[in-house]
Design a protein around this motif. Structure first.
Motif, PDB file in Angstrom:
ATOM      1  N   PRO A 268       2.822 -10.578 -17.558  1.00 52.31           N
ATOM      2  CA  PRO A 268       3.313  -9.451 -16.768  1.00 52.31           C
ATOM      3  C   PRO A 268       2.168  -8.522 -16.346  1.00 52.31           C
ATOM      4  N   PHE A 269       2.318  -7.903 -15.174  1.00 50.39           N
ATOM      5  CA  PHE A 269       1.331  -6.948 -14.702  1.00 50.39           C
ATOM      6  C   PHE A 269       1.372  -5.694 -15.556  1.00 50.39           C
ATOM      7  N   GLY A 270       0.205  -5.041 -15.690  1.00 48.98           N
ATOM      8  CA  GLY A 270       0.142  -3.801 -16.462  1.00 48.98           C
ATOM      9  C   GLY A 270       0.693  -2.636 -15.680  1.00 48.98           C
ATOM     10  N   PRO A 271       0.610  -1.459 -16.260  1.00 49.81           N
ATOM     11  CA  PRO A 271       1.122  -0.263 -15.576  1.00 49.81           C
ATOM     12  C   PRO A 271       0.289   0.053 -14.333  1.00 49.81           C
ATOM     13  N   ASP A 272       0.890   0.765 -13.405  1.00 56.31           N
ATOM     14  CA  ASP A 272       0.196   1.148 -12.189  1.00 56.31           C
ATOM     15  C   ASP A 272      -1.012   2.025 -12.514  1.00 56.31           C
ATOM     16  N   VAL A 273      -2.101   1.795 -11.759  1.00 56.59           N
ATOM     17  CA  VAL A 273      -3.313   2.584 -11.942  1.00 56.59           C
ATOM     18  C   VAL A 273      -3.515   3.462 -10.717  1.00 56.59           C
ATOM     19  N   VAL A 274      -3.751   4.743 -10.967  1.00 56.45           N
ATOM     20  CA  VAL A 274      -3.969   5.674  -9.862  1.00 56.45           C
ATOM     21  C   VAL A 274      -5.427   5.575  -9.420  1.00 56.45           C
ATOM     22  N   VAL A 275      -5.632   5.354  -8.135  1.00 62.52           N
ATOM     23  CA  VAL A 275      -6.992   5.250  -7.602  1.00 62.52           C
ATOM     24  C   VAL A 275      -7.617   6.639  -7.606  1.00 62.52           C
ATOM     25  N   PRO A 276      -8.819   6.780  -8.241  1.00 63.50           N
ATOM     26  CA  PRO A 276      -9.438   8.117  -8.288  1.00 63.50           C
ATOM     27  C   PRO A 276      -9.922   8.555  -6.905  1.00 63.50           C
ATOM     28  N   VAL A 277      -9.797   9.806  -6.643  1.00 64.05           N
ATOM     29  CA  VAL A 277     -10.265  10.400  -5.391  1.00 64.05           C
ATOM     30  C   VAL A 277     -11.493  11.236  -5.697  1.00 64.05           C
ATOM     31  N   SER A 278     -12.589  10.972  -4.980  1.00 66.72           N
ATOM     32  CA  SER A 278     -13.833  11.692  -5.241  1.00 66.72           C
ATOM     33  C   SER A 278     -13.697  13.154  -4.854  1.00 66.72           C
ATOM     34  N   ASP A 279     -14.304  13.979  -5.689  1.00 68.39           N
ATOM     35  CA  ASP A 279     -14.328  15.404  -5.402  1.00 68.39           C
ATOM     36  C   ASP A 279     -15.303  15.653  -4.245  1.00 68.39           C
ATOM     37  N   ARG A 280     -14.893  16.427  -3.254  1.00 67.42           N
ATOM     38  CA  ARG A 280     -15.741  16.669  -2.086  1.00 67.42           C
ATOM     39  C   ARG A 280     -17.054  17.334  -2.478  1.00 67.42           C
ATOM     40  N   SER A 281     -17.032  18.196  -3.460  1.00 66.55           N
ATOM     41  CA  SER A 281     -18.265  18.874  -3.870  1.00 66.55           C
ATOM     42  C   SER A 281     -19.245  17.880  -4.493  1.00 66.55           C
ATOM     43  N   ALA A 282     -18.729  16.891  -5.232  1.00 61.46           N
ATOM     44  CA  ALA A 282     -19.608  15.879  -5.825  1.00 61.46           C
ATOM     45  C   ALA A 282     -20.244  15.024  -4.737  1.00 61.46           C
ATOM     46  N   VAL A 283     -19.455  14.669  -3.718  1.00 67.57           N
ATOM     47  CA  VAL A 283     -19.979  13.868  -2.614  1.00 67.57           C
ATOM     48  C   VAL A 283     -21.063  14.630  -1.869  1.00 67.57           C
ATOM     49  N   SER A 284     -20.833  15.902  -1.564  1.00 62.91           N
ATOM     50  CA  SER A 284     -21.829  16.694  -0.838  1.00 62.91           C
ATOM     51  C   SER A 284     -23.086  16.891  -1.682  1.00 62.91           C
ATOM     52  N   HIS A 285     -22.927  16.989  -2.997  1.00 58.56           N
ATOM     53  CA  HIS A 285     -24.101  17.138  -3.874  1.00 58.56           C
ATOM     54  C   HIS A 285     -24.983  15.883  -3.824  1.00 58.56           C
ATOM     55  N   VAL A 286     -24.366  14.702  -3.864  1.00 61.82           N
ATOM     56  CA  VAL A 286     -25.114  13.451  -3.785  1.00 61.82           C
ATOM     57  C   VAL A 286     -25.795  13.324  -2.423  1.00 61.82           C
ATOM     58  N   ALA A 287     -25.088  13.684  -1.351  1.00 69.10           N
ATOM     59  CA  ALA A 287     -25.669  13.613  -0.015  1.00 69.10           C
ATOM     60  C   ALA A 287     -26.857  14.558   0.116  1.00 69.10           C
ATOM     61  N   GLU A 288     -26.744  15.754  -0.448  1.00 67.93           N
ATOM     62  CA  GLU A 288     -27.855  16.710  -0.387  1.00 67.93           C
ATOM     63  C   GLU A 288     -29.063  16.197  -1.164  1.00 67.93           C
ATOM     64  N   ALA A 289     -28.824  15.581  -2.328  1.00 71.77           N
ATOM     65  CA  ALA A 289     -29.925  15.020  -3.114  1.00 71.77           C
ATOM     66  C   ALA A 289     -30.624  13.909  -2.346  1.00 71.77           C
ATOM     67  N   ALA A 290     -29.864  13.080  -1.605  1.00 72.13           N
ATOM     68  CA  ALA A 290     -30.464  12.010  -0.808  1.00 72.13           C
ATOM     69  C   ALA A 290     -31.327  12.590   0.305  1.00 72.13           C
ATOM     70  N   LYS A 291     -30.877  13.686   0.932  1.00 74.16           N
ATOM     71  CA  LYS A 291     -31.668  14.322   1.990  1.00 74.16           C
ATOM     72  C   LYS A 291     -32.974  14.886   1.437  1.00 74.16           C
ATOM     73  N   VAL A 292     -32.897  15.507   0.276  1.00 74.21           N
ATOM     74  CA  VAL A 292     -34.103  16.069  -0.345  1.00 74.21           C
ATOM     75  C   VAL A 292     -35.100  14.971  -0.656  1.00 74.21           C
ATOM     76  N   LYS A 293     -34.613  13.850  -1.195  1.00 68.71           N
ATOM     77  CA  LYS A 293     -35.498  12.736  -1.520  1.00 68.71           C
ATOM     78  C   LYS A 293     -36.148  12.166  -0.264  1.00 68.71           C
ATOM     79  N   ALA A 294     -35.373  12.042   0.837  1.00 72.76           N
ATOM     80  CA  ALA A 294     -35.924  11.532   2.092  1.00 72.76           C
ATOM     81  C   ALA A 294     -36.990  12.473   2.646  1.00 72.76           C
TER      82      ALA A 294
END
Length: 196
Positions: free
Chosen positions: A17-43
Motif C-alpha cells: 500500500p502507498f504511504g500517507p500523502d506528503v506535502v511538497v515543501p514551498v521555498s521561503d522567498r527570503s531564502a531564495v533571494s538570499h541565495v541569489a544575492e550570494a551568487a551575485k556577490v560571488k560573481a
C-alpha cells in the motif's frame, strides 16, 4: 489447476500500500533571494579578480629562431624568455614548437621544458625519465594533429619564464649539425586587484 494460481481481481487491495500523502515543501522567498544575492556577490568577486581586461591582456610571444648545435647531450638551449612586468600575473596555457628539421619532432632525441626562475615546474614529468625526468619529449608537428595545450601555469610579477630545449639522447642525427628552433607562447597577462 486447483489453488496454485490466484485469480486477478480489480477490486483487491494493493500488496504494497502507498504511504500517507506528503506535502511538497514551498521555498521561503527570503531564502531564495538570499541565495541569489550570494551568487551575485560571488560573481562580482570573480569578475573583479582582473581590474582591466583589454588589448594588453592577450599574450603571444615568439622566440626568435635559435641555433641548436649538436651533439650537445644535456646542455639546454634557451629558446624563449620573458619577464613578467610589475603589477601583472602571467597565465600560460600553450607552447608551440617550430624546428627546421621535421625529423626531430618524433625521434625522441630532443626534450623541452618551461622553467620559472630556472626551476622545473612541479608535477611535470617526462615520458622518458631514464633520459631526463624534467624534460618532456618534443610533441609531434602541428600538421600531424598536435595540440600542445595544458592546464594554465601562473607566474607572478618579476618571475622569469624560460623555454628550453636539450638533446636527451644520441639519436639518428648524432653527426655534427645545426638546427634552428623557435617556440611560440600563448596566454593572458592579468592585472590583479590593487596592482599598479
Amino acid at each position: 489447476m486447483g489453488d496454485r494460481y490466484s485469480k486477478f481481481a480489480l477490486e483487491r487491495e494493493p500488496i504494497f500500500p502507498f504511504g500517507p500523502d506528503v506535502v511538497v515543501p514551498v521555498s521561503d522567498r527570503s531564502a531564495v533571494s538570499h541565495v541569489a544575492e550570494a551568487a551575485k556577490v560571488k560573481a562580482n568577486v570573480n569578475a573583479n579578480l582582473t581590474e582591466f581586461a583589454g588589448n594588453d591582456s592577450s599574450f603571444v610571444l615568439y622566440g626568435q629562431p635559435a641555433l641548436l648545435r649538436f651533439p650537445a647531450i644535456g646542455v639546454p638551449l634557451v629558446v624563449a624568455t620573458f619577464t613578467v612586468p610589475p603589477g601583472r600575473t602571467l597565465q600560460i596555457d600553450r607552447i608551440d614548437w617550430w624546428i627546421s628539421e621535421p625529423f626531430l619532432y618524433g625521434n625522441q632525441q630532443f626534450g623541452w621544458r618551461p622553467a620559472i626562475n630556472g626551476a622545473q615546474l612541479p608535477f611535470w614529468s617526462s615520458q622518458t625519465p631514464a633520459a631526463r625526468a624534467d624534460y618532456m619529449m618534443l610533441p609531434l608537428a602541428p600538421s600531424v594533429g598536435n595540440e600542445p595545450r595544458f592546464s594554465p601555469v601562473f607566474l607572478y610579477a618579476e618571475s622569469v619564464l624560460t623555454i628550453e630545449i636539450v638533446e636527451l639522447l644520441v639519436g639518428a642525427t648524432d653527426f655534427n649539425a645545426n638546427v634552428w628552433v623557435a617556440a611560440y607562447l600563448y596566454g593572458t597577462l592579468r592585472k590583479p586587484v590593487g596592482g599598479a
